[in-house]
Design an enzyme around this catalytic site. Sequence first.
Site, PDB file in Angstrom:
ATOM      1  N   ASN A 102      38.795   7.295 -40.678  1.00  0.00           N
ATOM      2  CA  ASN A 102      37.498   7.632 -40.095  1.00  0.00           C
ATOM      3  C   ASN A 102      36.225   7.571 -41.304  1.00  0.00           C
ATOM      4  O   ASN A 102      36.696   7.684 -42.481  1.00  0.00           O
ATOM      5  CB  ASN A 102      37.436   9.017 -39.353  1.00  0.00           C
ATOM      6  N   ASP A 104      33.225   9.103 -40.765  1.00  0.00           N
ATOM      7  CA  ASP A 104      32.314  10.047 -40.445  1.00  0.00           C
ATOM      8  C   ASP A 104      32.163  11.103 -41.134  1.00  0.00           C
ATOM      9  O   ASP A 104      31.355  12.113 -40.930  1.00  0.00           O
ATOM     10  CB  ASP A 104      32.471  10.416 -38.962  1.00  0.00           C
ATOM     11  N   HIS A 119      38.948   3.682 -45.125  1.00  0.00           N
ATOM     12  CA  HIS A 119      38.025   2.607 -44.681  1.00  0.00           C
ATOM     13  C   HIS A 119      36.708   2.914 -45.273  1.00  0.00           C
ATOM     14  O   HIS A 119      35.596   2.313 -44.603  1.00  0.00           O
ATOM     15  CB  HIS A 119      38.070   2.587 -42.969  1.00  0.00           C
ATOM     16  N   CYS A 127      25.137  -2.664 -52.524  1.00  0.00           N
ATOM     17  CA  CYS A 127      24.842  -3.815 -52.575  1.00  0.00           C
ATOM     18  C   CYS A 127      25.710  -4.750 -53.308  1.00  0.00           C
ATOM     19  O   CYS A 127      26.980  -4.294 -53.743  1.00  0.00           O
ATOM     20  CB  CYS A 127      23.616  -4.023 -53.394  1.00  0.00           C
ATOM     21  N   CYS A 147      18.468  -3.578 -51.818  1.00  0.00           N
ATOM     22  CA  CYS A 147      18.744  -2.712 -53.252  1.00  0.00           C
ATOM     23  C   CYS A 147      17.773  -2.265 -53.784  1.00  0.00           C
ATOM     24  O   CYS A 147      16.959  -3.223 -54.262  1.00  0.00           O
ATOM     25  CB  CYS A 147      19.883  -3.316 -53.815  1.00  0.00           C
ATOM     26  N   GLY A 187      45.363  11.091 -33.432  1.00  0.00           N
ATOM     27  CA  GLY A 187      44.104  10.297 -32.708  1.00  0.00           C
ATOM     28  C   GLY A 187      43.876   8.804 -33.382  1.00  0.00           C
ATOM     29  O   GLY A 187      43.096   8.273 -33.749  1.00  0.00           O
ATOM     30  N   ASN A 213      48.013  13.262 -29.576  1.00  0.00           N
ATOM     31  CA  ASN A 213      47.289  12.250 -28.806  1.00  0.00           C
ATOM     32  C   ASN A 213      47.568  12.323 -27.296  1.00  0.00           C
ATOM     33  O   ASN A 213      48.286  12.592 -26.675  1.00  0.00           O
ATOM     34  CB  ASN A 213      47.746  10.858 -29.039  1.00  0.00           C
ATOM     35  N   GLU A 215      47.190  10.219 -25.432  1.00  0.00           N
ATOM     36  CA  GLU A 215      48.106   8.894 -24.626  1.00  0.00           C
ATOM     37  C   GLU A 215      48.949   8.651 -25.708  1.00  0.00           C
ATOM     38  O   GLU A 215      48.910   8.558 -26.875  1.00  0.00           O
ATOM     39  CB  GLU A 215      46.754   7.779 -24.400  1.00  0.00           C
TER      40      GLU A 215
END
Length: 244
Positions: A102, A104, A119, A127, A147, A187, A213, A215
């Site tokens: 994530n 976030d 990630h 830049c 930039c 998740g 999870n 699912e």
Amino acid sequence: MNEDLNRVVSLLKESNYTVAFTGAGISVESGIPPFRGADGLWSKYNPEILELSYFYHNPAKSWKVIKEIFYDFFGEAKPNKAHLALAELEKRKILKSIVTQNIDNLHFDAGSDEVYEFHGNSRMLICEENHRFEANRFDLNNLPPMCPKCGKLLKPDFIFFGEGIPELAYRKTFEAAQKAQVVLVIGSTGEVYPAANMPREAKANGATIIEINPEKTLFSNSITDVFLQGKASEIMDEILIRLN
Ligand code: APR
């Protein structure tokens, strides 16, 4: 479920090296939609906006959608009980680190320290000359942001499709996969590589895989030892209560 929860609590107490592997699902209860699934982001937006080549050929168009999803929407999100529980487990030295897909920032906002952002993170913009700036210093109503140092196009400092994984996060992630005795997989569909290799390598090295999870996922019937079906915040909160 009750027996499984008790088994998970014992595993966490006995383990000398526990790592969490988190995906978009852990942030759903903070109001951030997942990428896949019924109302996932990729059912509303074309993932091509996060392809590096598309971004550099269509910066204004790509930035418009990126702003909508990752800055307007994500900006208000707060950590939920699952993020807070993982931060508490780190404080109690039950959890060594978190590998997250994530971007976030919610694990840091919850108080976790040892977090490997596989990630990247949406907080910073970067830049092509690798100049980095806090995203909130720019007025993202004037797109695309350029930039201030070299005038080149700025992009969010998170990984686009076709982009390499941050070297330090990659190294730390697979070191953790070597050492982990227990991995809490929370998740994630397990569809995206090389991130999804982490729980698989840990399993191959003898780790016990606990999955949370609502699912089943690509992990569930292949590497998962204990599948706790349900929402991350509810299950992580219950685990924390039983550990007390
Ligand atoms: N608690 C736990 N898991 C949940 C919850 C919840 N409340 N709600 C949904 N989930 C689960 C879904 O069942 C699904 O398995 O979260 C998962 C979300 O899957 P994805 O959206 O595919 O997220 P993720 O696996 O993290 O995606 C990996 O794909 O697009 C790229 O870079 C992006 O990091 C992302 C990567």
